[in-house]
Design a protein around this motif. Structure first.
Motif, PDB file in Angstrom:
ATOM      1  N   ALA A  49       6.472  -2.830   3.959  1.00 35.00           N
ATOM      2  CA  ALA A  49       4.999  -2.569   4.277  1.00 35.00           C
ATOM      3  C   ALA A  49       4.050  -3.230   4.247  1.00 35.00           C
ATOM      4  N   HIS A  50       3.175  -2.609   5.920  1.00 36.73           N
ATOM      5  CA  HIS A  50       2.128  -3.201   6.318  1.00 36.73           C
ATOM      6  C   HIS A  50       1.026  -2.694   6.201  1.00 36.73           C
ATOM      7  N   LEU A  51       0.265  -3.425   5.816  1.00 36.68           N
ATOM      8  CA  LEU A  51      -1.109  -2.135   5.365  1.00 36.68           C
ATOM      9  C   LEU A  51      -2.031  -2.526   6.771  1.00 36.68           C
ATOM     10  N   SER A  52      -2.383  -1.477   7.119  1.00 37.65           N
ATOM     11  CA  SER A  52      -3.337  -1.470   7.547  1.00 37.65           C
ATOM     12  C   SER A  52      -4.827  -2.259   7.205  1.00 37.65           C
ATOM     13  N   THR A  53      -5.740  -2.551   8.256  1.00 37.55           N
ATOM     14  CA  THR A  53      -7.370  -3.687   7.863  1.00 37.55           C
ATOM     15  C   THR A  53      -7.563  -2.269   7.797  1.00 37.55           C
ATOM     16  N   LYS A  54      -7.426  -0.954   7.648  1.00 30.98           N
ATOM     17  CA  LYS A  54      -8.309  -0.011   7.180  1.00 30.98           C
ATOM     18  C   LYS A  54      -7.412   0.211   5.593  1.00 30.98           C
ATOM     19  N   ALA A  55      -6.770  -0.189   4.943  1.00 27.21           N
ATOM     20  CA  ALA A  55      -6.559   0.217   4.209  1.00 27.21           C
ATOM     21  C   ALA A  55      -6.730  -0.943   3.148  1.00 27.21           C
ATOM     22  N   LEU A  56      -6.850  -2.129   3.812  1.00 27.66           N
ATOM     23  CA  LEU A  56      -6.598  -3.248   3.026  1.00 27.66           C
ATOM     24  C   LEU A  56      -8.729  -3.446   2.746  1.00 27.66           C
ATOM     25  N   GLN A  57      -9.673  -3.052   3.678  1.00 34.11           N
ATOM     26  CA  GLN A  57     -11.192  -3.104   3.467  1.00 34.11           C
ATOM     27  C   GLN A  57     -11.258  -1.469   2.614  1.00 34.11           C
ATOM     28  N   GLU A  58     -10.875  -0.387   2.462  1.00 40.27           N
ATOM     29  CA  GLU A  58     -11.059   0.622   1.792  1.00 40.27           C
ATOM     30  C   GLU A  58      -9.998  -0.528  -0.150  1.00 40.27           C
ATOM     31  N   ALA A  59      -9.255  -1.348   0.247  1.00 42.41           N
ATOM     32  CA  ALA A  59      -9.665  -1.958  -1.129  1.00 42.41           C
ATOM     33  C   ALA A  59      -9.861  -2.648  -1.240  1.00 42.41           C
ATOM     34  N   ALA A  60     -10.869  -3.440  -0.892  1.00 42.38           N
ATOM     35  CA  ALA A  60     -11.588  -4.252  -1.222  1.00 42.38           C
ATOM     36  C   ALA A  60     -13.152  -3.651  -1.647  1.00 42.38           C
ATOM     37  N   ASN A  61     -13.522  -2.178  -0.829  1.00 40.64           N
ATOM     38  CA  ASN A  61     -14.518  -1.640  -1.683  1.00 40.64           C
ATOM     39  C   ASN A  61     -14.289  -1.164  -2.706  1.00 40.64           C
ATOM     40  N   ALA A  62     -12.971  -0.471  -3.181  1.00 37.69           N
ATOM     41  CA  ALA A  62     -13.222  -0.080  -4.224  1.00 37.69           C
ATOM     42  C   ALA A  62     -13.047  -1.034  -5.177  1.00 37.69           C
ATOM     43  N   ALA A  63     -12.922  -2.427  -4.845  1.00 39.92           N
ATOM     44  CA  ALA A  63     -12.588  -3.339  -5.901  1.00 39.92           C
ATOM     45  C   ALA A  63     -14.563  -3.432  -6.337  1.00 39.92           C
ATOM     46  N   SER A  64     -15.265  -3.666  -5.544  1.00 36.53           N
ATOM     47  CA  SER A  64     -16.937  -4.309  -5.719  1.00 36.53           C
ATOM     48  C   SER A  64     -17.491  -3.413  -5.766  1.00 36.53           C
ATOM     49  N   VAL A  65     -16.932  -1.795  -5.966  1.00 34.10           N
ATOM     50  CA  VAL A  65     -17.718  -0.606  -6.830  1.00 34.10           C
ATOM     51  C   VAL A  65     -17.557  -0.978  -7.764  1.00 34.10           C
ATOM     52  N   VAL A  66     -16.178  -0.958  -8.614  1.00 30.32           N
ATOM     53  CA  VAL A  66     -15.775  -1.293 -10.072  1.00 30.32           C
ATOM     54  C   VAL A  66     -16.586  -3.026 -10.019  1.00 30.32           C
ATOM     55  N   VAL A  67     -16.334  -3.789  -9.131  1.00 28.81           N
ATOM     56  CA  VAL A  67     -17.666  -4.832 -10.125  1.00 28.81           C
ATOM     57  C   VAL A  67     -19.221  -4.668  -9.976  1.00 28.81           C
ATOM     58  N   LYS A  68     -19.936  -3.756  -9.723  1.00 29.77           N
ATOM     59  CA  LYS A  68     -21.236  -3.112  -9.538  1.00 29.77           C
ATOM     60  C   LYS A  68     -21.487  -2.500 -10.272  1.00 29.77           C
ATOM     61  N   LYS A  69     -20.592  -2.297 -11.164  1.00 33.51           N
ATOM     62  CA  LYS A  69     -20.943  -1.107 -11.943  1.00 33.51           C
ATOM     63  C   LYS A  69     -20.591  -1.870 -13.849  1.00 33.51           C
ATOM     64  N   ALA A  70     -19.484  -2.521 -13.619  1.00 29.21           N
ATOM     65  CA  ALA A  70     -19.375  -3.770 -14.194  1.00 29.21           C
ATOM     66  C   ALA A  70     -20.822  -4.809 -14.819  1.00 29.21           C
ATOM     67  N   ALA A  71     -21.591  -4.584 -14.425  1.00 29.81           N
ATOM     68  CA  ALA A  71     -22.222  -6.134 -13.797  1.00 29.81           C
ATOM     69  C   ALA A  71     -24.242  -5.062 -14.579  1.00 29.81           C
TER      70      ALA A  71
END
Length: 71
Positions: A49-71
């Motif tokens: 399983a080699h994740l693409s840079t795009k998949a990793l960026q999308e995962a990081a972006n999803a995390a930032s949305v969760v952090v913003k909602k929690a703040a």
């Protein structure tokens, strides 16, 4: 099979590796790919399983949305 493909040095393992990587990059879970390929140990699928840079960026972006909602 190799002769028909015209790709010198092609191995079945190479095809499995590419197949797994394509599935993961398309958003399939490691568990799903593990089951499809028949690996009993989850650590084995990590080799495929080699994740693409795009998949990793999308995962990081999803995390930032969760952090913003929690703040």
């Amino acid at each position: 099979m190799r002769a028909k493909s015209g790709i010198k040095g092609l191995r079945i393992h190479d095809l499995r590796h590419s197949f797994a990587s394509l599935l993961v990059n398309d958003g399939r879970s490691l568990y799903e790919v593990q089951q499809i390929l028949g690996h009993s140990d989850p650590k084995v699928i990590m080799r495929y399983a080699h994740l693409s840079t795009k998949a990793l960026q999308e995962a990081a972006n999803a995390a930032s949305v969760v952090v913003k909602k929690a703040a």
